[in-house]
Design a protein around this motif. Structure first.
Motif, short mmCIF file in Angstrom:
data_model
loop_
_atom_site.label_atom_id
_atom_site.label_comp_id
_atom_site.label_asym_id
_atom_site.label_seq_id
_atom_site.Cartn_x
_atom_site.Cartn_y
_atom_site.Cartn_z
N ASN A 2 -36.74 -38.63 67.21
CA ASN A 2 -36.90 -38.94 65.75
C ASN A 2 -38.28 -39.70 65.57
O ASN A 2 -38.35 -41.04 65.27
CB ASN A 2 -35.72 -39.89 65.47
CG ASN A 2 -34.52 -39.11 65.23
OD1 ASN A 2 -34.37 -38.19 64.94
ND2 ASN A 2 -33.18 -40.06 65.39
N PHE A 3 -39.23 -38.94 65.22
CA PHE A 3 -40.57 -39.52 64.95
C PHE A 3 -40.76 -39.75 63.60
O PHE A 3 -40.46 -38.70 62.98
CB PHE A 3 -41.57 -38.57 65.79
CG PHE A 3 -43.19 -39.07 65.28
CD1 PHE A 3 -43.63 -40.18 66.22
CD2 PHE A 3 -43.98 -38.42 64.50
CE1 PHE A 3 -44.65 -40.54 65.75
CE2 PHE A 3 -45.10 -38.93 64.11
CZ PHE A 3 -45.64 -40.10 65.00
N SER A 4 -41.51 -40.86 63.35
CA SER A 4 -41.55 -40.86 62.08
C SER A 4 -43.05 -41.57 61.70
O SER A 4 -43.52 -42.33 62.46
CB SER A 4 -40.66 -41.74 60.91
OG SER A 4 -40.49 -42.92 61.65
N CYS A 5 -43.75 -41.20 60.70
CA CYS A 5 -45.18 -42.00 60.43
C CYS A 5 -44.92 -43.26 59.83
O CYS A 5 -43.95 -43.72 59.56
CB CYS A 5 -45.76 -40.96 59.35
SG CYS A 5 -45.98 -39.52 59.68
N GLY A 6 -45.84 -44.20 60.18
CA GLY A 6 -45.96 -45.59 59.74
C GLY A 6 -46.12 -45.66 58.07
O GLY A 6 -46.27 -44.55 57.49
N VAL A 7 -45.85 -46.75 57.66
CA VAL A 7 -45.69 -47.02 56.26
C VAL A 7 -47.17 -46.56 55.39
O VAL A 7 -48.09 -46.86 56.07
CB VAL A 7 -45.41 -48.32 55.86
CG1 VAL A 7 -45.41 -48.81 54.47
CG2 VAL A 7 -44.35 -49.00 56.40
N GLY A 8 -46.73 -45.73 54.75
CA GLY A 8 -48.13 -45.27 53.79
C GLY A 8 -48.69 -44.08 54.47
O GLY A 8 -49.66 -43.36 53.79
N ARG A 9 -48.31 -43.53 55.49
CA ARG A 9 -48.82 -42.27 56.33
C ARG A 9 -48.08 -40.95 56.09
O ARG A 9 -46.61 -41.19 56.21
CB ARG A 9 -49.10 -42.64 57.61
CG ARG A 9 -50.19 -43.53 58.09
CD ARG A 9 -49.90 -44.08 59.51
NE ARG A 9 -50.87 -45.03 59.63
CZ ARG A 9 -52.00 -45.22 59.97
NH1 ARG A 9 -52.50 -44.12 60.56
NH2 ARG A 9 -52.84 -46.09 60.32
N SER A 10 -48.54 -39.99 55.96
CA SER A 10 -47.54 -38.75 55.95
C SER A 10 -48.27 -37.39 56.55
O SER A 10 -49.62 -37.62 56.76
CB SER A 10 -47.18 -38.38 54.45
OG SER A 10 -48.47 -38.20 53.49
N GLY A 11 -47.66 -36.44 56.47
CA GLY A 11 -48.34 -35.19 56.90
C GLY A 11 -48.51 -34.91 58.25
O GLY A 11 -47.82 -35.63 59.25
N ARG A 12 -49.30 -33.95 58.63
CA ARG A 12 -49.36 -33.53 60.23
C ARG A 12 -50.12 -34.61 60.75
O ARG A 12 -51.26 -35.09 60.42
CB ARG A 12 -50.08 -32.28 60.23
CG ARG A 12 -50.36 -31.85 61.63
CD ARG A 12 -51.04 -30.48 61.72
NE ARG A 12 -50.08 -29.42 61.45
CZ ARG A 12 -50.30 -28.13 61.05
NH1 ARG A 12 -51.69 -27.74 61.08
NH2 ARG A 12 -49.62 -27.19 60.85
N LEU A 13 -49.53 -34.86 61.85
CA LEU A 13 -49.99 -36.11 62.77
C LEU A 13 -50.36 -37.30 61.96
O LEU A 13 -51.18 -38.23 62.31
CB LEU A 13 -51.57 -35.65 63.49
CG LEU A 13 -51.34 -34.58 64.36
CD1 LEU A 13 -52.70 -34.15 64.90
CD2 LEU A 13 -50.44 -34.77 65.67
N CYS A 14 -49.56 -37.54 60.74
CA CYS A 14 -49.63 -38.83 60.07
C CYS A 14 -51.05 -39.09 59.54
O CYS A 14 -51.59 -40.16 59.35
CB CYS A 14 -49.22 -40.06 60.79
SG CYS A 14 -47.40 -39.59 61.26
N SER A 15 -51.82 -38.11 59.30
CA SER A 15 -53.31 -38.11 59.01
C SER A 15 -53.33 -38.26 57.28
O SER A 15 -54.38 -38.44 56.80
CB SER A 15 -54.17 -37.01 59.63
OG SER A 15 -53.76 -35.66 59.03
N GLY A 16 -52.28 -38.07 56.62
CA GLY A 16 -52.26 -37.64 55.17
C GLY A 16 -52.02 -39.28 54.65
O GLY A 16 -51.48 -40.21 55.35
#
Length: 108
Positions: A1-15
């Motif tokens: 269950n991997f999730s991006c940090g707050v404010g991050r989105s997209g592939r490898l949380c780069s968005g």
């Protein structure tokens, strides 16, 4: 269950997630309506004025400051390489991004 940090989105949380903006690709802040726009505009203007002040007034009058500015700009270029920098370098890399006057430093 991997999730991006707050404010991050997209592939490898780069968005950047909708409703957030980032500063230096390190710090993510929620947009706060008109207060956020005013704060961001002020930050951008302060950065531009500081950069202009360093490059036109200070560095033309003081050789030591000109050499220090060149050193910081070269260090900033080196820090832009996609290496696995230690997490404590994030703040320093953000400051070096200001010295290099990166246009995409603050992005929605």
């Amino acid at each position: 269950n991997f999730s991006c940090g707050v404010g991050r989105s997209g592939r490898l949380c780069s968005g950047v997630e909708e409703g957030f903006f980032n500063v230096g690709a390190v710090f993510f802040f929620a947009c706060n309506g008109s207060a956020g726009v005013v704060g961001t505009t002020f930050a951008i203007l302060a950065t531009v004025l500081a950069w202009l002040g360093m490059n036109t007034i200070a560095s033309s009058n003081y050789d030591a400051l000109d050499i220090a500015l060149l050193f910081l700009q070269i260090t900033g270029m080196i820090s832009a390489f996609p290496l696995r920098w230690h997490h404590s370098m994030n703040l320093l890399n953000t400051v070096l991004g200001l010295v290099n006057f990166e246009v995409d430093f603050v992005s929605p």
